[in-house]
Design an enzyme around this catalytic site. Structure first.
Site, short mmCIF file in Angstrom:
data_model
loop_
_atom_site.label_atom_id
_atom_site.label_comp_id
_atom_site.label_asym_id
_atom_site.label_seq_id
_atom_site.Cartn_x
_atom_site.Cartn_y
_atom_site.Cartn_z
N SER A 37 -8.05 -15.45 4.15
CA SER A 37 -7.06 -14.52 3.62
C SER A 37 -6.26 -13.90 4.73
CB SER A 37 -7.77 -13.43 2.83
OG SER A 37 -6.81 -12.50 2.37
N LYS A 39 -13.08 -15.53 -2.53
CA LYS A 39 -11.65 -15.46 -2.17
C LYS A 39 -10.80 -15.32 -3.45
CE LYS A 39 -7.79 -16.08 0.29
NZ LYS A 39 -6.72 -16.38 -0.61
N VAL A 55 -4.44 -28.19 4.17
CA VAL A 55 -3.31 -28.89 3.54
C VAL A 55 -3.18 -28.38 2.11
CG1 VAL A 55 -3.71 -30.94 4.97
CG2 VAL A 55 -4.60 -30.90 2.65
N GLU A 85 -6.41 -8.06 -5.49
CA GLU A 85 -5.09 -7.85 -4.86
C GLU A 85 -4.00 -7.68 -5.94
OE1 GLU A 85 -4.22 -10.86 -1.81
OE2 GLU A 85 -2.25 -11.05 -2.71
N HIS A 125 -11.06 -11.81 -4.56
CA HIS A 125 -10.24 -11.01 -3.63
C HIS A 125 -8.79 -11.02 -4.12
CE1 HIS A 125 -7.23 -11.06 -0.43
NE2 HIS A 125 -7.97 -10.17 0.21
N ASN A 126 -8.28 -12.20 -4.44
CA ASN A 126 -6.89 -12.29 -4.87
C ASN A 126 -6.67 -11.58 -6.20
OD1 ASN A 126 -6.80 -13.94 -2.64
ND2 ASN A 126 -5.46 -15.44 -3.58
P1 NAP Z 1 1.21 -26.31 2.17
O1 NAP Z 1 2.68 -26.13 2.03
O2 NAP Z 1 0.33 -25.82 1.07
O3 NAP Z 1 0.88 -27.86 2.41
C1 NAP Z 1 1.61 -28.64 3.34
C2 NAP Z 1 0.65 -29.43 4.21
O4 NAP Z 1 -0.19 -30.28 3.38
C3 NAP Z 1 1.37 -30.35 5.17
O5 NAP Z 1 0.66 -30.38 6.37
C4 NAP Z 1 1.31 -31.68 4.44
O6 NAP Z 1 1.47 -32.77 5.28
C5 NAP Z 1 -0.07 -31.62 3.88
N1 NAP Z 1 -0.30 -32.56 2.79
C6 NAP Z 1 0.13 -32.47 1.51
N2 NAP Z 1 -0.29 -33.52 0.80
C7 NAP Z 1 -1.01 -34.30 1.64
C8 NAP Z 1 -1.71 -35.52 1.49
N3 NAP Z 1 -1.76 -36.17 0.32
N4 NAP Z 1 -2.34 -36.03 2.57
C9 NAP Z 1 -2.31 -35.40 3.76
N5 NAP Z 1 -1.66 -34.23 3.96
C10 NAP Z 1 -1.03 -33.68 2.92
O7 NAP Z 1 0.77 -25.67 3.58
P2 NAP Z 1 0.37 -24.16 3.95
O8 NAP Z 1 1.28 -23.15 3.31
O9 NAP Z 1 0.21 -24.16 5.41
O10 NAP Z 1 -1.06 -23.95 3.26
C11 NAP Z 1 -2.18 -24.78 3.58
C12 NAP Z 1 -3.34 -24.38 2.71
O11 NAP Z 1 -3.67 -23.02 2.95
C13 NAP Z 1 -3.05 -24.46 1.21
O12 NAP Z 1 -4.22 -24.86 0.52
C14 NAP Z 1 -2.71 -23.04 0.83
O13 NAP Z 1 -2.98 -22.77 -0.52
C15 NAP Z 1 -3.66 -22.27 1.74
N6 NAP Z 1 -3.24 -20.90 2.04
C16 NAP Z 1 -1.95 -20.60 2.27
C17 NAP Z 1 -1.60 -19.30 2.56
C18 NAP Z 1 -0.17 -18.95 2.87
O14 NAP Z 1 0.10 -17.74 3.03
N7 NAP Z 1 0.74 -19.91 2.96
C19 NAP Z 1 -2.56 -18.32 2.62
C20 NAP Z 1 -3.89 -18.65 2.43
C21 NAP Z 1 -4.21 -19.96 2.13
P3 NAP Z 1 2.94 -33.38 5.55
O15 NAP Z 1 3.53 -32.55 6.64
O16 NAP Z 1 2.68 -34.78 5.96
O17 NAP Z 1 3.72 -33.28 4.27
#
Ligand code: NAP
Length: 485
Positions: free
Chosen positions: A133, A187, A79, A194, A190-191
């Site tokens: 990643s 990680k 999340v 990058e 790594h970034n």
């Molecule tokens: P996100 O946009 O960062 O987060 C949305 C998610 O978080 C939704 O499932 C949301 O639930 C939940 N959430 C937010 N606040 C919450 C709370 N207070 N309680 C419970 N759930 C909550 O999602 P994402 O892009 O899939 O990334 C997820 C994680 O992976 C993040 O930490 C991000 O930094 C990391 N990450 C992302 C990438 C990428 O390329 N996107 C790459 C590597 C790592 P609701 O649906 O209920 O709002």
């Protein structure tokens, strides 16, 4: 939706893009039954409808989700980093029992991971901060995974993560990095690397475009040609793709219609902030972070441009020779950026008490992540040959690779300066190399200045001890204690 008690060997919380892709990846591997949960049930319902083949065990309450996990319970949180992650951790920690495992797979700051691990492990529950990643595509098809936490938790978690990780030369791209925040620290670095790699490639493009006056389409071919041998990497490959792209609306090269202001999500800045705290020079990474900041200050750029009446004339070069020079400069600068990144990993490991296998880190970056590259095999070999090298630049292969490109590197940086093309990455990498290579640095003068205005003391080259010159007195030298201020 109903939950099935205790059947899932792994759970995922957070069904946004990363969590849902990771859950699908887990479900596609033999032997996994995957429990899923999201705060808003709509996301869960959508995923269930779109992917019945995954056989997910879905829950609409956290209690049902916890009940659906087989013991010891293992749940991966994907999340929003920060408060969202803290909220989910505390919900799970209230319900989990000693021996269960909470995994944070988000982009957490490793300081938060250290804090969370301390809190959660006090309850007997394992907390594993894991770098993942490779973005959305990696989560679905195989990311590079950097888990921290205890060795005991890794015994349960390791095989599950290995089943979904990218594979490089037959080996899964996952290894136990170290305790508590080690995974998220690696990680982060790594970034940072990058950022540096991307900036160096962008500078190579800028030089080729401005000085050799080749079009983006022609440069796409140059980068495609470079994507073999030492420079072969995902970032070079996608650079060629971006340069090839033509904007459908205008018919112009895509790169020319994109606003030249680069964004950042913060992990590059974290890498630099922590390097400052650790006293590790990571100039290449810092310049890459700052280059994005400079680009994103259009008001300053236009104000300065308004004061300038002429720009330097671009130096005339032989196009093919100059392109070869840039290729060599890019490789040498890239070696420096990675050397600096690994220096930060070594310094972090020392500071936080982690036993990090640098060669294993290079290995798990060979596939699944953004900096995946052939080149990482050379780093693996360097640390296999001698795990105690003080810098990658000391390794015989890298020392000779940099030395053989050195003249070209100097020609590129001087041609850039004379032509007015900014090369903060190439320039700082070369200065860093020259700093390490110089027998004597002007740090001696800096020590003199510090002693003059602040009595900060200095050491001598010819005698043991600590000294101070009585600058406001008769300028004689006295032996003294090291300055503490
Ligand atoms: P996100 O946009 O960062 O987060 C949305 C998610 O978080 C939704 O499932 C949301 O639930 C939940 N959430 C937010 N606040 C919450 C709370 N207070 N309680 C419970 N759930 C909550 O999602 P994402 O892009 O899939 O990334 C997820 C994680 O992976 C993040 O930490 C991000 O930094 C990391 N990450 C992302 C990438 C990428 O390329 N996107 C790459 C590597 C790592 P609701 O649906 O209920 O709002």
């Amino acid at each position: 939706m109903s939950s099935t008690a205790g059947t899932a060997n792994i759970g995922v919380v957070g069904m946004a893009v990363m969590g849902s892709n990771l859950a699908r990846n887990l479900a596609s591997r033999e032997g996994n039954t995957v429990a899923i949960f999201n705060r808003s049930p709509e996301r869960t319902r959508k995923l269930m409808a779109e992917h019945p083949e995954a056989g997910f065990v879905a829950s609409e309450s956290i209690d049902d989700f916890v009940a659906s996990l087989a013991k010891p319970r293992t749940a991966i949180i994907m999340v929003q980093a920060g408060a969202g992650t803290d909220a989910v951790i505390s919900e799970l920690a209230e319900r989990f029992e000693p021996g269960d495992i909470i995994v944070d797979g988000g982009n957490a700051n490793f300081h938060d991971t250290i804090r969370r691990e301390k809190d959660i492990s006090a309850k007997g529950i394992h907390f594993v901060g894991t770098g993942i990643s490779g973005g959305e595509e990696g989560a679905l098809n195989g990311p590079s995974i950097m888990p921290g936490g205890t060795a005991e938790a890794y015994k349960t978690l390791g095989p599950i993560l290995a089943s979904i990780a990218a594979v490089a030369e037959g080996e899964p791209c996952v290894t136990h990095i170290g305790t508590d925040g080690a995974g998220h620290f690696v990680k982060m670095v790594h970034n940072g690397i990058e950022y540096a790699d991307m900036q160096l490639i962008a500078e190579a493009y800028d030089l080729l475009r401005t000085i050799t006056k080749r079009s983006p389409a022609e440069l796409a071919e140059v980068f495609t040609a470079w994507n073999s041998g030492d420079l072969e990497s995902y970032l070079i490959e996608i650079t060629a793709e971006v340069l090839k792209q033509v904007d459908a609306k205008t018919g112009k090269p895509f790169v020319d219609i994109v606003l030249d202001q680069a964004g950042a999500k913060g992990t590059g800045a974290w890498t630099v902030q922590n390097a400052l705290d650790l006293g590790t020079p990571v100039g290449g990474i810092a310049e890459a972070v700052f280059a994005r900041s400079v680009s994103s200050h259009p008001e300053q750029r236009s104000a300065v441009q308004a004061t300038i009446t002429s720009r330097p004339t671009v130096v005339e070069v032989d196009v093919d020779t100059f392109a070869d020079d840039i290729r060599a400069a890019l490789y040498a600068s890239k070696v420096v950026a990675y050397a600096q990144g690994f220096d930060e990993i070594i310094a972090g490991a020392k500071q936080y008490g982690w036993d990090i296998d640098k060669g294993a880190v290079a290995k798990i970056w060979r596939a699944g992540c953004i900096i995946r590259a052939q080149f990482l095999n050379r780093i693996v070999e360097a640390y296999q040959n001698n795990p105690d090298i003080t810098s990658l630049l000391e390794d015989p292969y890298f020392a000779s690779a940099v030395a053989s490109g050195e003249e070209a590197w100097r020609r590129v940086v001087s041609t850039a300066a004379l032509s007015g093309v900014p090369v903060p990455g190439f320039g700082s990498a070369l200065s860093y190399y020259d700093s390490l290579a110089s027998k004597r640095l002007p740090a001696a003068l800096v020590q003199g200045q510090r002693d003059f205005f602040g009595a900060h003391t200095y050491k001598r080259v010819d005698e043991e001890g600590v000294f101070h010159t009585l600058w406001s007195g008769d300028r004689s030298e006295i032996a003294t204690e090291p300055s503490t201020h």
